[in-house]
Design an enzyme around this catalytic site. Sequence first.
Site, PDB file in Angstrom:
ATOM      1  CE  LYS A   7      -3.140  -2.543  -4.185  1.00  0.00           C
ATOM      2  NZ  LYS A   7      -2.878  -2.990  -2.933  1.00  0.00           N
TER       3      LYS A   7
ATOM      4  CE1 TYR B 160      -0.809   0.784   0.034  1.00  0.00           C
ATOM      5  CE2 TYR B 160       0.986   0.623  -1.555  1.00  0.00           C
ATOM      6  CZ  TYR B 160      -0.262   0.643  -1.146  1.00  0.00           C
ATOM      7  OH  TYR B 160      -1.368   0.177  -2.206  1.00  0.00           O
TER       8      TYR B 160
ATOM      9  CG  ASN C  93      -5.093  -5.833  -2.892  1.00  0.00           C
ATOM     10  OD1 ASN C  93      -4.240  -5.243  -3.617  1.00  0.00           O
ATOM     11  ND2 ASN C  93      -5.772  -6.019  -1.875  1.00  0.00           N
TER      12      ASN C  93
ATOM     13  CG  HIS D 278      -4.763   1.872  -2.185  1.00  0.00           C
ATOM     14  ND1 HIS D 278      -4.526   1.588  -0.753  1.00  0.00           N
ATOM     15  CD2 HIS D 278      -4.992   3.106  -1.865  1.00  0.00           C
ATOM     16  CE1 HIS D 278      -4.341   2.602  -0.114  1.00  0.00           C
ATOM     17  NE2 HIS D 278      -4.816   3.672  -0.753  1.00  0.00           N
TER      18      HIS D 278
ATOM     19  CD  GLU E 219      -4.247   6.787   0.556  1.00  0.00           C
ATOM     20  OE1 GLU E 219      -4.005   6.009   1.549  1.00  0.00           O
ATOM     21  OE2 GLU E 219      -5.212   6.509  -0.144  1.00  0.00           O
TER      22      GLU E 219
HETATM   23  P1  CMP Z   1      -3.892  -1.858   0.138  1.00  0.00           P
HETATM   24  O1  CMP Z   1      -5.189  -1.252   0.093  1.00  0.00           O
HETATM   25  O2  CMP Z   1      -3.113  -1.336  -0.947  1.00  0.00           O
HETATM   26  O3  CMP Z   1      -3.340  -1.256   1.377  1.00  0.00           O
HETATM   27  C1  CMP Z   1      -1.986  -2.060   1.739  1.00  0.00           C
HETATM   28  C2  CMP Z   1      -1.915  -3.360   1.095  1.00  0.00           C
HETATM   29  O4  CMP Z   1      -1.034  -4.157   1.691  1.00  0.00           O
HETATM   30  C3  CMP Z   1      -3.234  -4.195   0.959  1.00  0.00           C
HETATM   31  O5  CMP Z   1      -3.883  -3.318   0.052  1.00  0.00           O
HETATM   32  C4  CMP Z   1      -2.557  -5.343   0.316  1.00  0.00           C
HETATM   33  O6  CMP Z   1      -2.546  -5.575  -0.846  1.00  0.00           O
HETATM   34  C5  CMP Z   1      -1.282  -5.490   1.216  1.00  0.00           C
HETATM   35  N1  CMP Z   1      -1.412  -6.476   1.981  1.00  0.00           N
HETATM   36  C6  CMP Z   1      -0.537  -7.551   2.067  1.00  0.00           C
HETATM   37  N2  CMP Z   1      -0.842  -8.516   3.280  1.00  0.00           N
HETATM   38  C7  CMP Z   1      -1.727  -7.766   4.060  1.00  0.00           C
HETATM   39  C8  CMP Z   1      -2.298  -8.035   5.273  1.00  0.00           C
HETATM   40  N3  CMP Z   1      -2.041  -8.929   6.098  1.00  0.00           N
HETATM   41  N4  CMP Z   1      -3.121  -7.210   5.693  1.00  0.00           N
HETATM   42  C9  CMP Z   1      -3.367  -5.895   5.042  1.00  0.00           C
HETATM   43  N5  CMP Z   1      -2.878  -5.773   3.772  1.00  0.00           N
HETATM   44  C10 CMP Z   1      -1.958  -6.757   3.332  1.00  0.00           C
END
Ligand code: CMP
Length: 140
Positions: free
Chosen positions: A10, A50, A113, A116, A127
């Site tokens: 990311k 997403y 974070n 992904h 995906e």
């Molecule tokens: P990712 O695996 O990319 O999939 C969806 C993303 O939404 C997740 O990582 C997080 O970075 C983001 N996100 C933000 N808030 C939440 C939440 N409460 N629960 C899950 N994903 C979240």
Amino acid sequence: AIERTLSIIKPDAVAKNVIGKIYDRFEQAGLKIIASKMAHLSQSEAEQFYSVHKERPFFKDLVSFMISGPVMIQVLQGEGAIAKNRDLMGATDPKKAEKGTIRADFADSIDANAVHGSDAPETAAVEVAFFFPGMQVFNR
Ligand code: CMP
């Protein structure tokens, strides 16, 4: 089974200059990078990618974060690649991620974070096809 999974480094981790460190973790774990590209996603690409989350309260922030800078997108292949990549990443919320995982070591918040990874064989196929439409995907 040998699987393929989609991985995205990311914008936060790309900005931190840790693409190589994260690739090293994939390779050390026996995952092969079989396709990769850097891209700066458009809003509509991020929203489509997403779309499963579009009703979630964090959707807007997630999309604006994902288009805030370039990302590195790759297909990882190996034995149990989907679960293996999820183990390497650690919990979605870096505060809950186990020590030594990518998110514990490189991520700052649940939005920023670092990575992904696809969560299941069905989503991995969708995906991978989204970002690498020419690739054949075999889920054996
Ligand atoms: P990712 O695996 O990319 O999939 C969806 C993303 O939404 C997740 O990582 C997080 O970075 C983001 N996100 C933000 N808030 C939440 C939440 N409460 N629960 C899950 N994903 C979240």
